[in-house]
Design a protein around this motif. Structure first.
Motif, PDB file in Angstrom:
ATOM      1  N   TYR A 258      -5.251   6.924  12.279  1.00 18.44           N
ATOM      2  CA  TYR A 258      -4.505   5.670  12.251  1.00 18.44           C
ATOM      3  C   TYR A 258      -5.073   4.716  11.206  1.00 18.44           C
ATOM      4  O   TYR A 258      -4.321   4.022  10.505  1.00 18.44           O
ATOM      5  CB  TYR A 258      -4.519   5.022  13.635  1.00 18.44           C
ATOM      6  N   ALA A 259      -6.396   4.669  11.100  1.00 18.04           N
ATOM      7  CA  ALA A 259      -7.022   3.773  10.126  1.00 18.04           C
ATOM      8  C   ALA A 259      -6.649   4.159   8.699  1.00 18.04           C
ATOM      9  O   ALA A 259      -6.293   3.304   7.879  1.00 18.04           O
ATOM     10  CB  ALA A 259      -8.539   3.795  10.306  1.00 18.04           C
ATOM     11  N   PHE A 260      -6.728   5.458   8.391  1.00 19.13           N
ATOM     12  CA  PHE A 260      -6.392   5.900   7.035  1.00 19.13           C
ATOM     13  C   PHE A 260      -4.891   5.775   6.778  1.00 19.13           C
ATOM     14  O   PHE A 260      -4.468   5.441   5.663  1.00 19.13           O
ATOM     15  CB  PHE A 260      -6.876   7.332   6.807  1.00 19.13           C
ATOM     16  N   HIS A 261      -4.086   6.040   7.800  1.00 16.26           N
ATOM     17  CA  HIS A 261      -2.634   5.840   7.680  1.00 16.26           C
ATOM     18  C   HIS A 261      -2.336   4.389   7.317  1.00 16.26           C
ATOM     19  O   HIS A 261      -1.563   4.102   6.378  1.00 16.26           O
ATOM     20  CB  HIS A 261      -1.944   6.186   9.002  1.00 16.26           C
ATOM     21  N   ASP A 262      -2.934   3.462   8.055  1.00 19.88           N
ATOM     22  CA  ASP A 262      -2.659   2.043   7.835  1.00 19.88           C
ATOM     23  C   ASP A 262      -3.137   1.593   6.458  1.00 19.88           C
ATOM     24  O   ASP A 262      -2.493   0.762   5.810  1.00 19.88           O
ATOM     25  CB  ASP A 262      -3.334   1.205   8.920  1.00 19.88           C
ATOM     26  N   THR A 263      -4.268   2.136   6.012  1.00 24.47           N
ATOM     27  CA  THR A 263      -4.797   1.752   4.708  1.00 24.47           C
ATOM     28  C   THR A 263      -3.882   2.210   3.580  1.00 24.47           C
ATOM     29  O   THR A 263      -3.531   1.438   2.677  1.00 24.47           O
ATOM     30  CB  THR A 263      -6.202   2.332   4.502  1.00 24.47           C
ATOM     31  N   LEU A 264      -3.486   3.465   3.619  1.00 27.25           N
ATOM     32  CA  LEU A 264      -2.621   3.998   2.559  1.00 27.25           C
ATOM     33  C   LEU A 264      -1.236   3.369   2.592  1.00 27.25           C
ATOM     34  O   LEU A 264      -0.629   3.124   1.548  1.00 27.25           O
ATOM     35  CB  LEU A 264      -2.534   5.519   2.686  1.00 27.25           C
ATOM     36  N   THR A 265      -0.753   3.081   3.784  1.00 29.46           N
ATOM     37  CA  THR A 265       0.540   2.407   3.897  1.00 29.46           C
ATOM     38  C   THR A 265       0.456   0.997   3.312  1.00 29.46           C
ATOM     39  O   THR A 265       1.403   0.532   2.658  1.00 29.46           O
ATOM     40  CB  THR A 265       0.984   2.342   5.369  1.00 29.46           C
ATOM     41  N   ALA A 266      -0.676   0.333   3.527  1.00 33.92           N
ATOM     42  CA  ALA A 266      -0.869  -1.004   2.955  1.00 33.92           C
ATOM     43  C   ALA A 266      -0.869  -0.950   1.438  1.00 33.92           C
ATOM     44  O   ALA A 266      -0.276  -1.806   0.770  1.00 33.92           O
ATOM     45  CB  ALA A 266      -2.174  -1.606   3.471  1.00 33.92           C
ATOM     46  N   VAL A 267      -1.533   0.048   0.881  1.00 28.56           N
ATOM     47  CA  VAL A 267      -1.558   0.201  -0.580  1.00 28.56           C
ATOM     48  C   VAL A 267      -0.140   0.379  -1.112  1.00 28.56           C
ATOM     49  O   VAL A 267       0.248  -0.217  -2.123  1.00 28.56           O
ATOM     50  CB  VAL A 267      -2.437   1.391  -0.997  1.00 28.56           C
ATOM     51  N   ALA A 268       0.639   1.194  -0.411  1.00 25.71           N
ATOM     52  CA  ALA A 268       2.002   1.486  -0.868  1.00 25.71           C
ATOM     53  C   ALA A 268       2.911   0.265  -0.791  1.00 25.71           C
ATOM     54  O   ALA A 268       3.752   0.051  -1.671  1.00 25.71           O
ATOM     55  CB  ALA A 268       2.592   2.628  -0.037  1.00 25.71           C
ATOM     56  N   ALA A 269       2.744  -0.548   0.253  1.00 19.89           N
ATOM     57  CA  ALA A 269       3.690  -1.632   0.508  1.00 19.89           C
ATOM     58  C   ALA A 269       3.252  -2.983  -0.034  1.00 19.89           C
ATOM     59  O   ALA A 269       4.084  -3.881  -0.221  1.00 19.89           O
ATOM     60  CB  ALA A 269       3.934  -1.757   2.018  1.00 19.89           C
ATOM     61  N   HIS A 344       0.866  14.721   6.208  1.00 21.65           N
ATOM     62  CA  HIS A 344       2.064  14.522   7.015  1.00 21.65           C
ATOM     63  C   HIS A 344       1.788  14.502   8.513  1.00 21.65           C
ATOM     64  O   HIS A 344       2.286  13.634   9.227  1.00 21.65           O
ATOM     65  CB  HIS A 344       3.092  15.623   6.703  1.00 21.65           C
ATOM     66  N   LYS A 345       1.005  15.449   8.996  1.00 22.30           N
ATOM     67  CA  LYS A 345       0.808  15.572  10.439  1.00 22.30           C
ATOM     68  C   LYS A 345      -0.456  14.879  10.938  1.00 22.30           C
ATOM     69  O   LYS A 345      -0.499  14.406  12.070  1.00 22.30           O
ATOM     70  CB  LYS A 345       0.798  17.046  10.845  1.00 22.30           C
ATOM     71  N   GLY A 346      -1.470  14.835  10.120  1.00 24.89           N
ATOM     72  CA  GLY A 346      -2.696  14.155  10.527  1.00 24.89           C
ATOM     73  C   GLY A 346      -2.594  12.664  10.298  1.00 24.89           C
ATOM     74  O   GLY A 346      -2.723  11.858  11.226  1.00 24.89           O
ATOM     75  N   LEU A 347      -2.338  12.269   9.047  1.00 24.62           N
ATOM     76  CA  LEU A 347      -2.260  10.854   8.701  1.00 24.62           C
ATOM     77  C   LEU A 347      -0.876  10.259   8.927  1.00 24.62           C
ATOM     78  O   LEU A 347      -0.679   9.066   8.730  1.00 24.62           O
ATOM     79  CB  LEU A 347      -2.682  10.641   7.248  1.00 24.62           C
ATOM     80  N   MET A 348       0.069  11.093   9.311  1.00 24.14           N
ATOM     81  CA  MET A 348       1.406  10.630   9.697  1.00 24.14           C
ATOM     82  C   MET A 348       2.105   9.870   8.576  1.00 24.14           C
ATOM     83  O   MET A 348       2.808   8.887   8.806  1.00 24.14           O
ATOM     84  CB  MET A 348       1.310   9.759  10.962  1.00 24.14           C
ATOM     85  N   LEU A 349       1.892  10.311   7.349  1.00 22.78           N
ATOM     86  CA  LEU A 349       2.559   9.691   6.206  1.00 22.78           C
ATOM     87  C   LEU A 349       3.892  10.382   5.968  1.00 22.78           C
ATOM     88  O   LEU A 349       3.958  11.605   5.874  1.00 22.78           O
ATOM     89  CB  LEU A 349       1.687   9.813   4.951  1.00 22.78           C
ATOM     90  N   ASP A 350       4.956   9.607   5.863  1.00 27.25           N
ATOM     91  CA  ASP A 350       6.257  10.208   5.570  1.00 27.25           C
ATOM     92  C   ASP A 350       6.426  10.334   4.057  1.00 27.25           C
ATOM     93  O   ASP A 350       5.648   9.798   3.269  1.00 27.25           O
ATOM     94  CB  ASP A 350       7.402   9.438   6.221  1.00 27.25           C
ATOM     95  N   ASP A 351       7.447  11.052   3.667  1.00 26.06           N
ATOM     96  CA  ASP A 351       7.671  11.302   2.245  1.00 26.06           C
ATOM     97  C   ASP A 351       7.931  10.017   1.474  1.00 26.06           C
ATOM     98  O   ASP A 351       7.546   9.896   0.312  1.00 26.06           O
ATOM     99  CB  ASP A 351       8.842  12.276   2.053  1.00 26.06           C
ATOM    100  N   ALA A 352       8.589   9.051   2.119  1.00 27.28           N
ATOM    101  CA  ALA A 352       8.883   7.790   1.436  1.00 27.28           C
ATOM    102  C   ALA A 352       7.594   7.064   1.059  1.00 27.28           C
ATOM    103  O   ALA A 352       7.479   6.499  -0.038  1.00 27.28           O
ATOM    104  CB  ALA A 352       9.749   6.903   2.336  1.00 27.28           C
ATOM    105  N   THR A 353       6.603   7.084   1.943  1.00 23.60           N
ATOM    106  CA  THR A 353       5.332   6.421   1.656  1.00 23.60           C
ATOM    107  C   THR A 353       4.570   7.156   0.563  1.00 23.60           C
ATOM    108  O   THR A 353       3.999   6.534  -0.346  1.00 23.60           O
ATOM    109  CB  THR A 353       4.470   6.343   2.929  1.00 23.60           C
ATOM    110  N   ILE A 354       4.554   8.475   0.632  1.00 22.96           N
ATOM    111  CA  ILE A 354       3.869   9.270  -0.394  1.00 22.96           C
ATOM    112  C   ILE A 354       4.528   9.054  -1.752  1.00 22.96           C
ATOM    113  O   ILE A 354       3.851   8.866  -2.768  1.00 22.96           O
ATOM    114  CB  ILE A 354       3.871  10.750  -0.002  1.00 22.96           C
ATOM    115  N   ASP A 355       5.860   9.049  -1.769  1.00 20.21           N
ATOM    116  CA  ASP A 355       6.573   8.808  -3.028  1.00 20.21           C
ATOM    117  C   ASP A 355       6.294   7.404  -3.554  1.00 20.21           C
ATOM    118  O   ASP A 355       6.157   7.194  -4.771  1.00 20.21           O
ATOM    119  CB  ASP A 355       8.075   9.002  -2.828  1.00 20.21           C
ATOM    120  N   ALA A 356       6.199   6.427  -2.645  1.00 22.78           N
ATOM    121  CA  ALA A 356       5.929   5.052  -3.058  1.00 22.78           C
ATOM    122  C   ALA A 356       4.535   4.938  -3.675  1.00 22.78           C
ATOM    123  O   ALA A 356       4.346   4.225  -4.672  1.00 22.78           O
ATOM    124  CB  ALA A 356       6.056   4.109  -1.863  1.00 22.78           C
TER     125      ALA A 356
END
Length: 363
Positions: A258-269, A344-356
């Motif tokens: 969750y921590a790494f998911h939130d960090t990478l999502t923050a970078v993307a958004a 995708h399954k561990g960090l729960m990143l969707d394709d839209a976030t990875i593409d962003a």
């Protein structure tokens, strides 16, 4: 101190946990039904440079080196990473170097150098270090070439150690880099003992890697991971078995996902540049950076070199060991089979976030 509080906290978690396991994707943030590769092809890079770096000496001089098939490269300097023009400081052959003497550019500013070839797209590079005496491991996470010929933009993502001692002048440096979000990977005790000192205008976000807010859960048998990590640490001759154990658990522990998911999502958004950090800026921050650079397509050798650079920036030649990082990647393969599935399954990143992330950070 070789064993930071993060490691001891995580070890306590492991010892208490036994063999609590969960499916690969926690239900609250399930992975998409389909998980196409995170390395989907981008348009071919128009940047012709195969190597490029900028280094600032203690005297204030800059040394630039680059390699490309171009006939000539014009170098301009600006304090804005997105500038399309600037002060010309020199030019050279398609593969060459340039020294900008101390005093040529105003001191106290971070300078970006735009390398413009006579054929192909320009590339902007800068000295990675932010030069903060009270956060000596604060540096740009960009400036690396990917396996498919793209480059990771500089001036967008920064990695650092703790920000609890920043002076007013050092806080201004963060603002000057257009940093608008500070993601803190530390645990609650660390945050309480040494809270971040960041100026107004920078949003503070917690992404605690060892938080139990999502339960005491692991993807695989915690006891088996502990035993394997301990054996690997002993075999590699690690000087810090706590870290040898801690790195695989950053992959196995669900709370860390969750921590790494939130960090990478923050970078993307995030609008503006993002900085993330832990206490020393080398372990939790080191793995976050390794994940981000790998997601972007940076080759493993370069990822490892960036990780080991903490030994230079902190002034401690034993700050990190390569075996620790490799143990985390090995845990990814053990649990998920490959890195893409981990995303995708561990960090729960969707394709839209990875593409962003790729769209935002690659040129």
């Amino acid at each position: 101190m070789r064993v930071p509080r993060r490691t001891s906290t995580l070890l306590v978690t492991v010892l208490l946990a036994g063999t609590v396991m969960v499916p690969l994707a926690p239900a609250a943030l399930a992975a998409p039904a389909t998980a196409p590769s995170a390395a989907r092809a981008l348009a071919p890079s128009a940047v012709p440079f195969t190597a490029a770096e900028a280094h600032r000496s203690a005297t204030g001089a800059y040394t630039l080196t680059w390699s490309s098939p171009a006939g000539q490269v014009v170098v301009t300097a600006s304090t804005d990473p997105n500038a399309t023009s600037g002060v010309e400081v020199g030019r050279g052959a398609g593969t060459g170097s340039l020294t900008v003497p101390a005093g040529t550019l105003a001191s106290g500013a971070r300078w970006y150098f735009r390398l413009t070839p006579d054929a192909g797209a320009p590339l902007t590079v800068a000295e990675r270090s932010l030069g903060l005496a009270d956060a000596d491991n604060a540096r740009d996470a960009g400036g690396y070439r990917t396996t498919d010929g793209h480059w990771v933009r500089m001036g967008v993502v920064y990695r650092s150690n703790k920000l609890s001692r920043l002076t007013a002048a050092e806080q201004q440096v963060l603002l000057d880099q257009h940093i608008t979000r500070d993601v803190d990977l530390r645990n609650s005790v660390e945050r309480s003992d040494e809270p971040d000192r960041v100026p107004a205008g920078i949003t503070y976000q917690v992404a605690d890697v060892v938080s139990l807010s999502h339960g005491l859960k692991f993807h695989k048998d915690a006891a088996a991971t502990l035993a394997a990590a301990l054996a690997a640490g002993l075999f590699s001759g690690s000087d810090d078995l706590g870290q040898s154990i801690g790195y695989p658990f950053m992959v196995n522990f669900v709370g860390a996902d969750y921590a790494f998911h939130d960090t990478l999502t923050a970078v993307a958004a995030n609008q503006g540049a993002t900085l993330y950090h832990c206490t020393a800026g080398k372990d939790r921050t080191g793995w976050t950076t390794a994940v981000l650079l790998t997601l972007l397509g940076v080759p493993r050798a370069t990822v490892e070199a960036d990780f080991l650079a903490s030994n230079t920036y902190t002034g401690d030649p034993d700050a990190v060991e390569l075996s620790w990082l490799r143990a985390a990647f090995a845990e990814v393969d053990y649990i998920y089979g490959d890195f893409d599935t981990y995303l995708h399954k561990g960090l729960m990143l969707d394709d839209a976030t990875i593409d962003a992330l790729r769209a935002k950070l690659l040129v």
